[in-house]
Scaffold this active site. Sequence first.
Site, PDB file in Angstrom:
ATOM      1  N   SER A  28      -0.298  -5.761   0.599  1.00  0.00           N
ATOM      2  CA  SER A  28      -0.530  -5.739  -0.861  1.00  0.00           C
ATOM      3  C   SER A  28      -0.269  -7.108  -1.472  1.00  0.00           C
ATOM      4  O   SER A  28      -1.027  -7.586  -2.316  1.00  0.00           O
ATOM      5  CB  SER A  28       0.413  -4.733  -1.525  1.00  0.00           C
ATOM      6  OG  SER A  28       0.066  -3.435  -1.178  1.00  0.00           O
ATOM      7  N   ARG A  32      -2.921 -10.122  -3.240  1.00  0.00           N
ATOM      8  CA  ARG A  32      -2.669 -10.652  -4.588  1.00  0.00           C
ATOM      9  C   ARG A  32      -2.406 -12.151  -4.554  1.00  0.00           C
ATOM     10  O   ARG A  32      -2.722 -12.876  -5.503  1.00  0.00           O
ATOM     11  CB  ARG A  32      -1.498  -9.884  -5.215  1.00  0.00           C
ATOM     12  CG  ARG A  32      -1.894  -8.431  -5.606  1.00  0.00           C
ATOM     13  CD  ARG A  32      -0.665  -7.557  -5.783  1.00  0.00           C
ATOM     14  NE  ARG A  32      -0.940  -6.231  -6.314  1.00  0.00           N
ATOM     15  CZ  ARG A  32      -1.359  -5.175  -5.617  1.00  0.00           C
ATOM     16  NH1 ARG A  32      -1.591  -5.284  -4.315  1.00  0.00           N
ATOM     17  NH2 ARG A  32      -1.546  -3.993  -6.200  1.00  0.00           N
ATOM     18  N   GLN A 174      -3.491   0.509  -7.454  1.00  0.00           N
ATOM     19  CA  GLN A 174      -4.787  -0.187  -7.428  1.00  0.00           C
ATOM     20  C   GLN A 174      -5.474  -0.074  -8.782  1.00  0.00           C
ATOM     21  O   GLN A 174      -6.034  -1.055  -9.286  1.00  0.00           O
ATOM     22  CB  GLN A 174      -5.670   0.388  -6.321  1.00  0.00           C
ATOM     23  CG  GLN A 174      -5.143   0.059  -4.933  1.00  0.00           C
ATOM     24  CD  GLN A 174      -5.998   0.603  -3.821  1.00  0.00           C
ATOM     25  OE1 GLN A 174      -6.924   1.381  -4.049  1.00  0.00           O
ATOM     26  NE2 GLN A 174      -5.684   0.217  -2.600  1.00  0.00           N
ATOM     27  N   ASP A 320       1.675   5.185   1.760  1.00  0.00           N
ATOM     28  CA  ASP A 320       0.991   4.750   2.989  1.00  0.00           C
ATOM     29  C   ASP A 320       1.744   5.136   4.260  1.00  0.00           C
ATOM     30  O   ASP A 320       1.254   4.909   5.366  1.00  0.00           O
ATOM     31  CB  ASP A 320       0.809   3.220   2.962  1.00  0.00           C
ATOM     32  CG  ASP A 320      -0.209   2.799   1.904  1.00  0.00           C
ATOM     33  OD1 ASP A 320      -1.068   3.615   1.538  1.00  0.00           O
ATOM     34  OD2 ASP A 320      -0.125   1.647   1.439  1.00  0.00           O
ATOM     35  N   LYS A 347      -7.623   8.362   1.289  1.00  0.00           N
ATOM     36  CA  LYS A 347      -7.251   7.035   1.830  1.00  0.00           C
ATOM     37  C   LYS A 347      -8.324   6.622   2.853  1.00  0.00           C
ATOM     38  O   LYS A 347      -9.430   7.134   2.806  1.00  0.00           O
ATOM     39  CB  LYS A 347      -5.854   7.106   2.436  1.00  0.00           C
ATOM     40  CG  LYS A 347      -4.754   7.338   1.387  1.00  0.00           C
ATOM     41  CD  LYS A 347      -4.610   6.143   0.484  1.00  0.00           C
ATOM     42  CE  LYS A 347      -3.573   6.376  -0.595  1.00  0.00           C
ATOM     43  NZ  LYS A 347      -3.587   5.297  -1.599  1.00  0.00           N
ATOM     44  N   ARG A 351      -5.990  11.700   5.369  1.00  0.00           N
ATOM     45  CA  ARG A 351      -4.816  11.541   6.250  1.00  0.00           C
ATOM     46  C   ARG A 351      -4.074  12.855   6.492  1.00  0.00           C
ATOM     47  O   ARG A 351      -3.347  12.969   7.484  1.00  0.00           O
ATOM     48  CB  ARG A 351      -3.875  10.475   5.679  1.00  0.00           C
ATOM     49  CG  ARG A 351      -4.481   9.095   5.852  1.00  0.00           C
ATOM     50  CD  ARG A 351      -3.569   7.989   5.406  1.00  0.00           C
ATOM     51  NE  ARG A 351      -4.123   6.704   5.847  1.00  0.00           N
ATOM     52  CZ  ARG A 351      -3.807   5.531   5.332  1.00  0.00           C
ATOM     53  NH1 ARG A 351      -2.920   5.464   4.345  1.00  0.00           N
ATOM     54  NH2 ARG A 351      -4.347   4.423   5.793  1.00  0.00           N
TER      55      ARG A 351
HETATM   56  C1  S3P Z   1      -2.123  -0.528  -2.782  1.00  0.00           C
HETATM   57  C2  S3P Z   1      -1.937   0.643  -3.470  1.00  0.00           C
HETATM   58  C3  S3P Z   1      -1.989   1.970  -2.839  1.00  0.00           C
HETATM   59  C4  S3P Z   1      -1.896   1.878  -1.311  1.00  0.00           C
HETATM   60  C5  S3P Z   1      -2.767   0.800  -0.749  1.00  0.00           C
HETATM   61  C6  S3P Z   1      -2.368  -0.553  -1.323  1.00  0.00           C
HETATM   62  C7  S3P Z   1      -2.053  -1.821  -3.516  1.00  0.00           C
HETATM   63  O1  S3P Z   1      -3.208   2.592  -3.159  1.00  0.00           O
HETATM   64  O2  S3P Z   1      -2.245   3.123  -0.734  1.00  0.00           O
HETATM   65  O3  S3P Z   1      -2.645   0.757   0.649  1.00  0.00           O
HETATM   66  O4  S3P Z   1      -1.941  -2.873  -2.870  1.00  0.00           O
HETATM   67  O5  S3P Z   1      -2.096  -1.785  -4.756  1.00  0.00           O
HETATM   68  P1  S3P Z   1      -3.348   3.494  -4.493  1.00  0.00           P
HETATM   69  O6  S3P Z   1      -3.063   2.627  -5.625  1.00  0.00           O
HETATM   70  O7  S3P Z   1      -4.780   3.958  -4.497  1.00  0.00           O
HETATM   71  O8  S3P Z   1      -2.391   4.639  -4.312  1.00  0.00           O
END
Ligand code: S3P
Length: 438
Positions: A28, A32, A174, A320, A347, A351
């Site tokens: 993540s 960014r 996200q 996750d 996902k 899952r």
């Molecule tokens: C993430 C947010 C999560 C996560 C993904 C990474 C991110 O998804 O499952 O692997 O980096 O913001 P969601 O925001 O859809 O839950």
Amino acid sequence: MSSSELINYIVKPGGSLRGEMIVPGDKSISHRSIMFGALADGITKVNGFLEGDDSLATLKAFKDMRVDIQGPDNGSVVIQGVGMHGLKKPASNLDLGNSGTSMRLMAGLLSAQSFDSTLTGDKSLSSRPMKRVTDPLATMGAAISTDDGKAPLCIKGNQKLKAIHYDMPIASAQVKSCLLLAGLYSDGITSVTEPGVTRDHTERMLKAFAYPVNVDGNSVSVEGGHSMTACNLDIPADISSAAFFLVGGCIAENSNLLLKNVGINPTRTGVIDILRLMGGNITLENERMFGGEPVADIRVRSSQLKGINIPTELVPLAIDEFPVLFVAASCAAGQTVLTDAKELKVKESDRIQAMADGLVILGIDAVATDDGIIIQGGEIHSGTVESYDDHRISMAFAIAGLRAKGEIIINNCANVATSFPGFIELASKAGLDISIKA
Ligand code: S3P
């Protein structure tokens, strides 16, 4: 290792996890770091960047928008920021591979640019829901066309975005991050309220790049029109990758493993809380701050796990990590129940179903429910399971081998390269008997 190769894992039963390891950088934060570094004024130096296919897809997309990015070279990346308005129209579609984070965050950012762009992805990404971002972006004035709510996303440039307040119907970092990125370019103050706490890496990184951001409980707001200043970023090891070994260390006999330099941002540590509730012997050592994020060395020792009802407030904080937590539940005494986790169905694979299918093949009583799963702890037997092309399903079943009675074969594991390059080597070194099936 390209994700298109056919790779099956074979895991021999038993083993202990011992010694020390450093898992790769946080996915993540790696995404960014490229996005913010590109939009900043000045040069951003990143250390600990994840050289996995997902974050490399983000890096390539920004190179395609003519940002000068050197690396990655052993985790180090140097980005010559182009400023908030310096991205250039890419020559072709931006292919984001398997990465939902790239697509959803970039949808927000690209809605505000002066050029048109098209975001594409692989089969899994092209089947994932995008209306969760395109609907609120449309309210802000973005013009995005989709294939019935799915990728490809065709984004029309030169739209004047207006700030909105958005009450998110689902807890998703996200979606939150996508709208905040669009908000950087909008007229007025964009604010987002989330129904539950989700990872806050975007908020932390905005602060690190000196962009004003206001956090008030579950609401975050940004005003459009400010700029970012480049900085140096140290990316901690990914707790989502460490999670495989946290569970492995708990379930394997005679284990004592130290995972070094792991990010323990409180919006990500649900896996530790859940394992501790199950009786996991996990301790944090050497807690410190690293690149604006809290980190620690995490020690895990063999544990007698017991089944629990997983508290629903921990679900977004471990979103996750559930595939491997289901393996922990399979090795626990009694029943584990997960509810309020519908998000797991959208996902990289469904899952819940993917894990239930494989666990049943391995002899575990696992029943998928409408919004979660019920697992009775038992004995893990040998068998051949499918990864459904999902990296975290592949690695979760690999870890199950530590407590299995016989060999486990996992089909289609090439996607492990999206988040955890070097998984086989690191896991083998720690004590898992895993190899690529000839
Ligand atoms: C993430 C947010 C999560 C996560 C993904 C990474 C991110 O998804 O499952 O692997 O980096 O913001 P969601 O925001 O859809 O839950």
